[in-house]
Scaffold this motif. Structure first.
Motif, PDB file in Angstrom:
ATOM      1  N   GLU A  63       0.844  -1.212   0.000  1.00 32.46           N
ATOM      2  CA  GLU A  63       0.000   0.000   0.000  1.00 32.46           C
ATOM      3  C   GLU A  63       0.872   1.253   0.000  1.00 32.46           C
ATOM      4  O   GLU A  63       0.619   2.215  -0.719  1.00 32.46           O
ATOM      5  CB  GLU A  63      -0.884   0.023   1.256  1.00 32.46           C
ATOM      6  CG  GLU A  63      -1.990  -1.022   1.238  1.00 32.46           C
ATOM      7  CD  GLU A  63      -3.045  -0.684   0.202  1.00 32.46           C
ATOM      8  OE1 GLU A  63      -3.407   0.502   0.103  1.00 32.46           O
ATOM      9  OE2 GLU A  63      -3.476  -1.601  -0.529  1.00 32.46           O
ATOM     10  N   LYS A  64       1.906   1.196   0.825  1.00 34.12           N
ATOM     11  CA  LYS A  64       2.803   2.360   0.941  1.00 34.12           C
ATOM     12  C   LYS A  64       3.542   2.601  -0.359  1.00 34.12           C
ATOM     13  O   LYS A  64       3.772   3.751  -0.739  1.00 34.12           O
ATOM     14  CB  LYS A  64       3.794   2.159   2.088  1.00 34.12           C
ATOM     15  CG  LYS A  64       3.165   2.411   3.437  1.00 34.12           C
ATOM     16  CD  LYS A  64       4.201   2.382   4.553  1.00 34.12           C
ATOM     17  CE  LYS A  64       3.479   2.440   5.910  1.00 34.12           C
ATOM     18  NZ  LYS A  64       4.222   1.712   6.955  1.00 34.12           N
ATOM     19  N   GLY A  83      12.584  -4.978  -6.375  1.00 33.39           N
ATOM     20  CA  GLY A  83      11.525  -5.777  -5.776  1.00 33.39           C
ATOM     21  C   GLY A  83      12.031  -7.007  -5.039  1.00 33.39           C
ATOM     22  O   GLY A  83      13.172  -7.429  -5.208  1.00 33.39           O
ATOM     23  N   PRO A  84      11.134  -7.588  -4.234  1.00 35.59           N
ATOM     24  CA  PRO A  84      11.473  -8.845  -3.552  1.00 35.59           C
ATOM     25  C   PRO A  84      11.274 -10.020  -4.513  1.00 35.59           C
ATOM     26  O   PRO A  84      10.669  -9.867  -5.569  1.00 35.59           O
ATOM     27  CB  PRO A  84      10.447  -8.908  -2.423  1.00 35.59           C
ATOM     28  CG  PRO A  84       9.241  -8.210  -2.982  1.00 35.59           C
ATOM     29  CD  PRO A  84       9.771  -7.137  -3.917  1.00 35.59           C
ATOM     30  N   ALA A  85      11.778 -11.193  -4.136  1.00 37.00           N
ATOM     31  CA  ALA A  85      11.483 -12.391  -4.919  1.00 37.00           C
ATOM     32  C   ALA A  85      10.048 -12.816  -4.639  1.00 37.00           C
ATOM     33  O   ALA A  85       9.541 -12.616  -3.544  1.00 37.00           O
ATOM     34  CB  ALA A  85      12.444 -13.502  -4.532  1.00 37.00           C
ATOM     35  N   THR A  89       2.022  -9.396  -3.080  1.00 34.90           N
ATOM     36  CA  THR A  89       1.295  -8.155  -3.333  1.00 34.90           C
ATOM     37  C   THR A  89       2.283  -6.999  -3.550  1.00 34.90           C
ATOM     38  O   THR A  89       1.952  -6.034  -4.222  1.00 34.90           O
ATOM     39  CB  THR A  89       0.347  -7.809  -2.163  1.00 34.90           C
ATOM     40  OG1 THR A  89       1.036  -8.044  -0.949  1.00 34.90           O
ATOM     41  CG2 THR A  89      -0.902  -8.668  -2.211  1.00 34.90           C
ATOM     42  N   THR A  90       3.478  -7.118  -3.000  1.00 28.04           N
ATOM     43  CA  THR A  90       4.490  -6.081  -3.250  1.00 28.04           C
ATOM     44  C   THR A  90       4.879  -6.061  -4.725  1.00 28.04           C
ATOM     45  O   THR A  90       4.971  -5.004  -5.348  1.00 28.04           O
ATOM     46  CB  THR A  90       5.742  -6.339  -2.378  1.00 28.04           C
ATOM     47  OG1 THR A  90       5.332  -6.391  -1.017  1.00 28.04           O
ATOM     48  CG2 THR A  90       6.778  -5.260  -2.567  1.00 28.04           C
ATOM     49  N   ALA A  93       2.133  -4.505  -6.587  1.00 28.41           N
ATOM     50  CA  ALA A  93       2.124  -3.045  -6.395  1.00 28.41           C
ATOM     51  C   ALA A  93       3.134  -2.382  -7.327  1.00 28.41           C
ATOM     52  O   ALA A  93       2.860  -1.346  -7.932  1.00 28.41           O
ATOM     53  CB  ALA A  93       2.432  -2.704  -4.935  1.00 28.41           C
ATOM     54  N   ILE A  94       4.312  -2.988  -7.453  1.00 22.61           N
ATOM     55  CA  ILE A  94       5.335  -2.429  -8.349  1.00 22.61           C
ATOM     56  C   ILE A  94       4.814  -2.424  -9.785  1.00 22.61           C
ATOM     57  O   ILE A  94       4.968  -1.447 -10.518  1.00 22.61           O
ATOM     58  CB  ILE A  94       6.656  -3.230  -8.223  1.00 22.61           C
ATOM     59  CG1 ILE A  94       7.233  -3.068  -6.813  1.00 22.61           C
ATOM     60  CG2 ILE A  94       7.672  -2.782  -9.275  1.00 22.61           C
ATOM     61  CD1 ILE A  94       8.374  -4.023  -6.488  1.00 22.61           C
ATOM     62  N   MET A  95       4.155  -3.509 -10.163  1.00 25.14           N
ATOM     63  CA  MET A  95       3.637  -3.585 -11.535  1.00 25.14           C
ATOM     64  C   MET A  95       2.500  -2.590 -11.778  1.00 25.14           C
ATOM     65  O   MET A  95       2.236  -2.196 -12.903  1.00 25.14           O
ATOM     66  CB  MET A  95       3.190  -5.006 -11.844  1.00 25.14           C
ATOM     67  CG  MET A  95       4.373  -5.966 -11.957  1.00 25.14           C
ATOM     68  SD  MET A  95       3.882  -7.597 -12.513  1.00 25.14           S
ATOM     69  CE  MET A  95       5.487  -8.418 -12.632  1.00 25.14           C
ATOM     70  N   LEU A  96       1.842  -2.189 -10.700  1.00 25.56           N
ATOM     71  CA  LEU A  96       0.757  -1.208 -10.846  1.00 25.56           C
ATOM     72  C   LEU A  96       1.282   0.225 -10.903  1.00 25.56           C
ATOM     73  O   LEU A  96       0.543   1.147 -11.242  1.00 25.56           O
ATOM     74  CB  LEU A  96      -0.236  -1.336  -9.686  1.00 25.56           C
ATOM     75  CG  LEU A  96      -1.136  -2.573  -9.741  1.00 25.56           C
ATOM     76  CD1 LEU A  96      -2.020  -2.641  -8.505  1.00 25.56           C
ATOM     77  CD2 LEU A  96      -1.980  -2.585 -11.012  1.00 25.56           C
ATOM     78  N   ARG A  97       2.534   0.426 -10.554  1.00 21.78           N
ATOM     79  CA  ARG A  97       3.070   1.785 -10.516  1.00 21.78           C
ATOM     80  C   ARG A  97       4.174   2.046 -11.544  1.00 21.78           C
ATOM     81  O   ARG A  97       4.398   3.191 -11.945  1.00 21.78           O
ATOM     82  CB  ARG A  97       3.625   2.088  -9.120  1.00 21.78           C
ATOM     83  CG  ARG A  97       2.582   2.615  -8.166  1.00 21.78           C
ATOM     84  CD  ARG A  97       2.178   4.047  -8.543  1.00 21.78           C
ATOM     85  NE  ARG A  97       1.086   4.538  -7.735  1.00 21.78           N
ATOM     86  CZ  ARG A  97      -0.169   4.715  -8.183  1.00 21.78           C
ATOM     87  NH1 ARG A  97      -0.479   4.429  -9.425  1.00 21.78           N
ATOM     88  NH2 ARG A  97      -1.107   5.196  -7.389  1.00 21.78           N
TER      89      ARG A  97
END
Ligand SMILES: Nc1ncnc2c1ncn2[C@@H]1O[C@H](COP(=O)(O)OP(=O)(O)O)[C@@H](O)[C@H]1O
Ligand SMILES: [Mg+2]
Length: 207
Positions: A63-64, A83-85, A89-90, A93-97
């Motif tokens: 979310e952050k 990004g993490p492996a 959801t992280t 989130a990266i793919m959404l931004r």
């Protein structure tokens, strides 16, 4: 430009490539914010030790990431997110931004197949964002002087995702973090590594 480095697997070169990308962008006189989204925060120490003008944020909460990246976008030319492996959801989130998402992957056909899960996630994001983020695979730790096998090319073709030229397996890449350097700052023994990495940086930042 917002760059994201993600993949389902660890140890494929996300951090190595993300840190080099951030350093390369500062060399091009761009202002850069680096977001370490991996709770293992291996990029953060490396970025700090490089002593380059790169603003560092450690944010692994999805979310952050979504809120913070939107806010930060006006504060720099470029944002690089390591990004993490995993397909958490992280990673979503990266793919959404991100504007561009790069998926480093190992050198074998099996690694490429494993990356197909991340490619599927990328497709989902692209559906909801009118084609964004752009995506490409980066074959890493290649043998035979970085040449891609016909099988690799065929598999990438099937996945329908561009394949960048990639990086060979080289000691200089493995040594860079420990020396708190990037490969173009490591002297004559790292010339080939430096050349390869800068070629990759050009491809990643093109268009
Ligand atoms: N092309 C390469 N040649 C040799 N070692 C590499 C190469 N790319 C990455 N490494 C090493 O492999 C390990 C995993 O790389 P890293 O960038 O941390 O991957 P990730 O962030 O995907 O987990 C590190 O020890 C790194 O130094
Ligand atoms: Mg990493």
């Amino acid at each position: 430009m917002i760059y994201g480095l993600t993949n389902s697997k660890g140890g494929v070169g996300k951090t190595t490539i993300a840190v080099h990308l951030a350093a390369w962008l500062t060399k091009k006189k761009r202002t850069v914010i680096f977001i370490d989204a991996d709770p293992q925060s291996s990029a953060s120490q490396w970025i700090r030790e490089l002593n380059l003008p790169i603003a560092l944020e450690e944010i692994s909460d999805p979310e952050k990431i979504i809120h913070r990246v939107a806010k930060l976008a006006a504060d720099a030319n470029d944002i690089v997110i390591d990004g993490p492996a995993g397909l958490s959801t992280t990673t979503r989130a990266i793919m959404l931004r991100a504007d561009k998402v790069f998926l480093p992957c190992g050198p074998s056909i099996l690694d490429l197949r494993a990356a197909s899960k991340a490619v599927a996630l990328l497709r989902e994001a692209q559906k909801s964002r009118k084609g964004l983020p752009k995506g490409a695979l980066i074959p890493n730790k290649l043998q035979k002087r970085g040449r891609l096998s016909r099988e690799m090319l065929g598999a990438a073709n099937k996945l329908g995702i561009p394949l960048l030229s990639g990086l060979s397996q080289r000691q200089s890449f493995a040594d860079a973090a420990g020396q708190a350097k990037v490969v173009w700052g490591m002297g004559a023994t790292s010339l080939l590594a430096s050349h390869e990495m800068q070629q990759l940086m050009k491809e990643m930042t093109r268009g």
